[in-house]
Scaffold this active site. Structure first.
Site, PDB file in Angstrom:
ATOM      1  NE  ARG A   1       6.128  -8.413   5.391  1.00 33.30           N
ATOM      2  CZ  ARG A   1       6.132  -8.614   6.708  1.00 33.30           C
ATOM      3  NH1 ARG A   1       5.006  -8.580   7.401  1.00 33.30           N
ATOM      4  NH2 ARG A   1       7.241  -8.830   7.354  1.00 33.30           N
TER       5      ARG A   1
ATOM      6  CB  CYS B   1      11.676  -8.379   1.074  1.00 34.75           C
ATOM      7  SG  CYS B   1      12.917  -8.499   2.366  1.00 34.75           S
TER       8      CYS B   1
ATOM      9  CD  GLU C   1       7.518  -8.377   1.679  1.00 42.09           C
ATOM     10  OE1 GLU C   1       8.102  -9.453   1.924  1.00 42.09           O
ATOM     11  OE2 GLU C   1       7.643  -7.359   2.382  1.00 42.09           O
TER      12      GLU C   1
HETATM   13  C1  LIG Z   1      14.519   0.230   2.478  1.00 35.51           C
HETATM   14  C2  LIG Z   1      13.174  -0.433   2.647  1.00 35.51           C
HETATM   15  C3  LIG Z   1      12.960  -1.269   3.733  1.00 35.51           C
HETATM   16  C4  LIG Z   1      11.730  -1.915   3.889  1.00 35.51           C
HETATM   17  N1  LIG Z   1      11.545  -2.710   4.970  1.00 35.51           N
HETATM   18  C5  LIG Z   1      10.349  -3.327   5.136  1.00 35.51           C
HETATM   19  C6  LIG Z   1      10.135  -4.174   6.282  1.00 35.51           C
HETATM   20  O1  LIG Z   1      10.995  -4.349   7.130  1.00 35.51           O
HETATM   21  N2  LIG Z   1       8.931  -4.786   6.400  1.00 35.51           N
HETATM   22  C7  LIG Z   1       7.932  -4.605   5.489  1.00 35.51           C
HETATM   23  O2  LIG Z   1       6.844  -5.188   5.663  1.00 35.51           O
HETATM   24  N3  LIG Z   1       8.098  -3.801   4.411  1.00 35.51           N
HETATM   25  C8  LIG Z   1       9.277  -3.160   4.218  1.00 35.51           C
HETATM   26  N4  LIG Z   1       9.473  -2.371   3.123  1.00 35.51           N
HETATM   27  C9  LIG Z   1       8.397  -2.233   2.117  1.00 35.51           C
HETATM   28  C10 LIG Z   1       7.475  -1.011   2.338  1.00 35.51           C
HETATM   29  O3  LIG Z   1       8.183   0.049   2.935  1.00 35.51           O
HETATM   30  C11 LIG Z   1       6.271  -1.339   3.215  1.00 35.51           C
HETATM   31  O4  LIG Z   1       5.524  -2.376   2.647  1.00 35.51           O
HETATM   32  C12 LIG Z   1       5.383  -0.098   3.416  1.00 35.51           C
HETATM   33  O5  LIG Z   1       4.536  -0.310   4.505  1.00 35.51           O
HETATM   34  C13 LIG Z   1       4.578   0.290   2.191  1.00 35.51           C
HETATM   35  O6  LIG Z   1       3.949   1.530   2.434  1.00 35.51           O
HETATM   36  P1  LIG Z   1       3.736   2.596   1.262  1.00 35.51           P
HETATM   37  O7  LIG Z   1       2.976   3.738   1.812  1.00 35.51           O
HETATM   38  O8  LIG Z   1       5.025   2.933   0.636  1.00 35.51           O
HETATM   39  O9  LIG Z   1       2.823   1.755   0.283  1.00 35.51           O
HETATM   40  P2  LIG Z   1       2.806   1.754  -1.315  1.00 35.51           P
HETATM   41  O10 LIG Z   1       4.078   1.133  -1.804  1.00 35.51           O
HETATM   42  O11 LIG Z   1       2.458   3.080  -1.841  1.00 35.51           O
HETATM   43  O12 LIG Z   1       1.605   0.752  -1.564  1.00 35.51           O
HETATM   44  C14 LIG Z   1       1.680  -0.573  -1.127  1.00 35.51           C
HETATM   45  C15 LIG Z   1       0.285  -1.211  -1.226  1.00 35.51           C
HETATM   46  O13 LIG Z   1      -0.580  -0.603  -0.266  1.00 35.51           O
HETATM   47  C16 LIG Z   1      -1.758  -0.115  -0.908  1.00 35.51           C
HETATM   48  N5  LIG Z   1      -2.171   1.113  -0.202  1.00 35.51           N
HETATM   49  C17 LIG Z   1      -1.394   2.172   0.122  1.00 35.51           C
HETATM   50  N6  LIG Z   1      -2.122   3.094   0.796  1.00 35.51           N
HETATM   51  C18 LIG Z   1      -3.377   2.609   0.871  1.00 35.51           C
HETATM   52  C19 LIG Z   1      -4.601   3.104   1.419  1.00 35.51           C
HETATM   53  N7  LIG Z   1      -4.693   4.296   2.025  1.00 35.51           N
HETATM   54  N8  LIG Z   1      -5.715   2.338   1.289  1.00 35.51           N
HETATM   55  C20 LIG Z   1      -5.675   1.126   0.675  1.00 35.51           C
HETATM   56  N9  LIG Z   1      -4.542   0.599   0.146  1.00 35.51           N
HETATM   57  C21 LIG Z   1      -3.414   1.340   0.236  1.00 35.51           C
HETATM   58  C22 LIG Z   1      -1.319   0.153  -2.348  1.00 35.51           C
HETATM   59  O14 LIG Z   1      -2.430   0.139  -3.241  1.00 35.51           O
HETATM   60  C23 LIG Z   1      -0.358  -1.003  -2.579  1.00 35.51           C
HETATM   61  O15 LIG Z   1      -1.088  -2.178  -2.921  1.00 35.51           O
HETATM   62  C24 LIG Z   1      10.695  -1.716   2.940  1.00 35.51           C
HETATM   63  C25 LIG Z   1      10.920  -0.863   1.838  1.00 35.51           C
HETATM   64  C26 LIG Z   1      12.142  -0.230   1.695  1.00 35.51           C
HETATM   65  C27 LIG Z   1      12.360   0.688   0.519  1.00 35.51           C
END
Ligand SMILES: Cc1cc2nc3c(=O)[nH]c(=O)nc-3n(C[C@H](O)[C@H](O)[C@H](O)COP(=O)(O)OP(=O)(O)OC[C@H]3O[C@@H](n4cnc5c(N)ncnc54)[C@H](O)[C@@H]3O)c2cc1C
Length: 304
Positions: free
Chosen positions: A175, A225, A295
């Site tokens: 992660r 998570c 996480e």
């Molecule tokens: C139902 C559900 C299931 C999930 N299952 C998983 C799973 O199986 N595995 C897993 O790893 N995660 C999982 N997640 C967590 C999440 O979906 C992932 O971590 C996802 O990749 C986050 O992407 P986001 O665009 O929503 O990021 P955000 O939540 O918007 O941001 C997350 C981080 O990324 C940074 N960030 C975002 N975009 C950029 C960019 N362009 N440049 C630099 N930094 C950036 C942000 O500053 C922040 O620190 C799950 C979440 C949910 C709600």
């Protein structure tokens, strides 16, 4: 930071006092004093540069599916990437290079891969959010993570320069991605290397990845998570065996389906979630002597 006006950055909307809850999957959090919402990659690069010049710090928000935002006013300017999306592909023989803008949804890229029979990204089935967020957190499952498919990354550096990173120059961890371990770098684009396969096999692999998610809550609002797995163990198991399932604080409740998921219900606040997470941590520490690290990412909150 000086108040940015609505037209001060090309291809970028600047808004003030914007509620952030609708931009997160938990649906909680306060108002951003300043939200920058670029519509193009150039707009994103200009906005990032402008914020970097200000030197006051900023927060990049993708799909908001892995972040807990504090209640109340958020002074840190928020740079929202979801308006900067789109992907195109280049055939390179036995592989395909898929170039994505950072706000492209992971789901969208996976649909493109399924439609065309490109393999490699099936592990990401069911992961919400954007490719930028997935890259920054090396998102994945036990079946794979972004590190296995990222070929190159384009960033805006702290000094405002645009830089390309090839796969070998990026450090990956559980992660984590070395490029985004601390603050100010913004992902401007991601290239995935996928393999030419056939549609039926990709569909099958996606189905089996989705089946593996059957144990997760699907009807409630969560952020995936909450805690990382400690080395060699499962945070979900530790939380479950510490009796955390069903614990609640205000509108936040630990899922009965999976103890590492916190669900936000009516009137939930970020403080409810933080308090509940602290309670879960304390139970695991008391029962097993293990400290669970977040996480999820936080904005405007101190993680103890
Ligand atoms: C139902 C559900 C299931 C999930 N299952 C998983 C799973 O199986 N595995 C897993 O790893 N995660 C999982 N997640 C967590 C999440 O979906 C992932 O971590 C996802 O990749 C986050 O992407 P986001 O665009 O929503 O990021 P955000 O939540 O918007 O941001 C997350 C981080 O990324 C940074 N960030 C975002 N975009 C950029 C960019 N362009 N440049 C630099 N930094 C950036 C942000 O500053 C922040 O620190 C799950 C979440 C949910 C709600």
């Amino acid at each position: 930071m000086a108040r940015l006006s609505a037209h001060s950055i090309p291809d970028c909307e600047v808004r003030h006092n914007v509620p952030l809850a609708p931009y997160t999957t938990w649906g909680v959090g306060g108002c951003a004093k300043t939200l920058l919402a670029p519509r193009t990659a150039d707009g994103l690069a200009c906005a990032a540069r402008r914020l970097q010049d200000e030197g006051a710090g900023f927060y990049v928000l993708g799909g908001g599916s892995n972040v807990l935002i504090a209640d109340g006013a958020i002074e840190t300017p928020v740079l929202l990437t979801t308006g900067v999306s789109g992907a195109d592909a280049a055939d390179c023989g036995d592989c395909v290079l898929v170039h994505c803008l950072p706000g492209t949804s992971v789901k969208g890229v996976l649909s493109m891969a399924v439609k065309n029979g490109w393999g490699g990204l099936e592990f990401a089935a069911g992961i919400p959010g954007t490719v930028g967020g997935a890259l920054a957190g090396n998102s994945g499952t036990s079946a794979g993570s972004m590190s296995s498919v990222v070929e190159a990354v384009r960033t805006v550096e702290e000094n405002g320069a645009v830089r390309e990173w090839k796969e070998g120059s990026i450090g990956w961890g559980y992660r984590s991605c070395s490029l985004f371990n601390e603050g100010r770098r913004v992902a401007l684009g991601v290239t995935f290397r996928l393999v030419q396969s056939d549609r039926a096999s990709v569909v099958q692999a996606v189905k089996s990845a989705m089946k593996g998610r059957g144990y997760q809550p699907s009807a409630s609002r969560t952020a995936g998570c909450v805690f990382k797995n400690p080395e060699g163990d499962s945070a979900g198991r530790l939380l479950d065996e510490s009796g955390c399932k069903g614990l609640s604080v205000g509108g936040a409740r630990v899922s009965y389906a999976h103890a590492n998921f916190i669900e936000s219900m009516a009137d939930c606040t970020a403080s409810d979630i933080m308090e509940l997470a602290a309670m879960c941590r304390a139970r695991v520490r008391d029962a097993f002597g293990v400290f669970l690290a977040f996480e999820i990412k936080t904005l405007g909150l101190a993680d103890s």
